[in-house]
Design an enzyme around this catalytic site. Structure first.
Site, PDB file in Angstrom:
ATOM      1  N   GLY A  44      -3.490 -35.460   1.662  1.00 26.13           N
ATOM      2  CA  GLY A  44      -2.799 -35.703   2.927  1.00 26.13           C
ATOM      3  C   GLY A  44      -1.315 -35.407   2.942  1.00 26.13           C
ATOM      4  CD  GLU A  98       0.330 -41.853   0.128  1.00 25.63           C
ATOM      5  OE1 GLU A  98       0.039 -40.812   0.752  1.00 25.63           O
ATOM      6  OE2 GLU A  98      -0.516 -42.691  -0.173  1.00 25.63           O
ATOM      7  CG  ASP A 102      -3.506 -48.157   6.392  1.00 20.85           C
ATOM      8  OD1 ASP A 102      -3.064 -48.685   7.416  1.00 20.85           O
ATOM      9  OD2 ASP A 102      -4.723 -48.079   6.151  1.00 20.85           O
ATOM     10  CE  LYS A 130      -2.154 -45.862   9.983  1.00 21.07           C
ATOM     11  NZ  LYS A 130      -3.618 -45.878  10.055  1.00 21.07           N
ATOM     12  CG  PHE A 151      -7.421 -43.015  11.516  1.00 16.33           C
ATOM     13  CD1 PHE A 151      -7.388 -43.717  10.322  1.00 16.33           C
ATOM     14  CD2 PHE A 151      -7.724 -41.662  11.487  1.00 16.33           C
ATOM     15  CE1 PHE A 151      -7.668 -43.083   9.109  1.00 16.33           C
ATOM     16  CE2 PHE A 151      -8.004 -41.020  10.285  1.00 16.33           C
ATOM     17  CZ  PHE A 151      -7.987 -41.738   9.097  1.00 16.33           C
ATOM     18  CB  VAL A 152      -2.033 -40.541  12.932  1.00 12.48           C
ATOM     19  CG1 VAL A 152      -1.470 -41.505  13.963  1.00 12.48           C
ATOM     20  CG2 VAL A 152      -1.580 -40.930  11.541  1.00 12.48           C
TER      21      VAL A 152
HETATM   22  P1  IMP Z   1      -3.249 -47.453   1.728  1.00 17.60           P
HETATM   23  O1  IMP Z   1      -3.593 -47.458   0.288  1.00 17.60           O
HETATM   24  O2  IMP Z   1      -4.095 -48.407   2.513  1.00 17.60           O
HETATM   25  O3  IMP Z   1      -1.780 -47.654   1.973  1.00 17.60           O
HETATM   26  O4  IMP Z   1      -3.692 -46.072   2.311  1.00 17.60           O
HETATM   27  C1  IMP Z   1      -2.945 -44.922   2.183  1.00 17.60           C
HETATM   28  C2  IMP Z   1      -3.815 -43.716   2.369  1.00 17.60           C
HETATM   29  O5  IMP Z   1      -4.808 -43.947   3.355  1.00 17.60           O
HETATM   30  C3  IMP Z   1      -3.004 -42.547   2.881  1.00 17.60           C
HETATM   31  O6  IMP Z   1      -2.522 -41.772   1.828  1.00 17.60           O
HETATM   32  C4  IMP Z   1      -4.019 -41.785   3.682  1.00 17.60           C
HETATM   33  O7  IMP Z   1      -4.728 -40.906   2.857  1.00 17.60           O
HETATM   34  C5  IMP Z   1      -4.977 -42.822   4.170  1.00 17.60           C
HETATM   35  N1  IMP Z   1      -4.682 -43.194   5.580  1.00 17.60           N
HETATM   36  C6  IMP Z   1      -4.254 -44.377   6.032  1.00 17.60           C
HETATM   37  N2  IMP Z   1      -4.099 -44.365   7.353  1.00 17.60           N
HETATM   38  C7  IMP Z   1      -4.427 -43.118   7.755  1.00 17.60           C
HETATM   39  C8  IMP Z   1      -4.441 -42.466   9.036  1.00 17.60           C
HETATM   40  O8  IMP Z   1      -4.100 -43.029  10.084  1.00 17.60           O
HETATM   41  N3  IMP Z   1      -4.837 -41.168   9.037  1.00 17.60           N
HETATM   42  C9  IMP Z   1      -5.190 -40.497   7.903  1.00 17.60           C
HETATM   43  N4  IMP Z   1      -5.181 -41.066   6.691  1.00 17.60           N
HETATM   44  C10 IMP Z   1      -4.807 -42.370   6.623  1.00 17.60           C
END
Ligand code: IMP
Length: 187
Positions: A44, A98, A102, A130, A151-152
């Site tokens: 991503g 990153e 999230d 977020k 969700f983007v």
């Molecule tokens: P975290 O570990 O929950 O912080 O998630 C981070 C990862 O989740 C990011 O690197 C993305 O790959 C994925 N992610 C979280 N939210 C989104 C979104 O809205 N769109 C696409 N990927 C997301």
């Protein structure tokens, strides 16, 4: 060729690239050039990382690491699996690049990963955050934009491998996607 579904634009390309320019300037001004090592969290963050590197005032070593928690859906599985990361980081300032923070679990896990391997410092540059979704507290030293709980997709970000190529950051909407599919089937 069918056109892309008409997803609502959250951040247009000009705004994104302008902000990345500001981040690059700030990172460049603070970094000790030879100590800095970028780690791009694929897939991503590839687009963000490429645009960021192009705007840094110096060339910088960059590696890729894969950290997966999402599978094929839009809800995090909770555990983060790391692949790659065999490159040396001893004494370096590791800048994790990153796309989105999230829950914060990915960045937390990668921070532990690089500190355990002897990094002198670990920082985070994330295009998006977020905050309302956070489960673990993490510092983001260089943040592009805070967004609400959407969700983007686009600008390198996907849902189940789709839409990374979109030039802007848009809101993923299943109904919009379905409608576009039905229209294409009728054409
Ligand atoms: P975290 O570990 O929950 O912080 O998630 C981070 C990862 O989740 C990011 O690197 C993305 O790959 C994925 N992610 C979280 N939210 C989104 C979104 O809205 N769109 C696409 N990927 C997301």
């Amino acid at each position: 060729m069918a056109s892309a579904p008409a997803f609502k634009v959250l951040l247009d390309r000009t705004r994104i690239l302008t902000r990345i320019g500001e981040l690059a300037e700030r990172i460049g001004a603070r970094a000790v050039e030879h100590d800095l090592l970028l780690v791009c969290v694929i897939e991503g963050a590839r687009t963000f990382c490429r645009e960021l590197r192009q705007r840094l005032p110096f060339a910088v070593e960059c590696h890729e690491i894969r950290a997966s928690s999402y599978g094929n859906g839009t809800v995090s599985s909770g555990s983060v699996h790391v692949e790659g990361g065999e490159f040396p980081v001893e004494g370096k300032t590791v800048l994790i690049v990153e796309d989105i923070v999230d829950t914060g679990r990915t960045v937390q896990k990668l921070g532990e990963f690089f500190r355990a391997r002897g990094a002198a410092d670990v920082q985070v540059a994330s295009l998006l955050s977020k905050p309302s979704r956070r489960v673990v507290e993490v510092a983001i030293e260089h943040l592009g934009f805070e967004i609400d709980d959407h969700f983007v997709i686009g600008f390198g970000m996907d849902v189940a491998g789709r839409y990374r190529e979109l030039p802007e950051i848009v809101l993923y909407d299943e109904a919009v996607e379905r409608a576009a599919g039905e229209k294409a089937a009728q054409a």
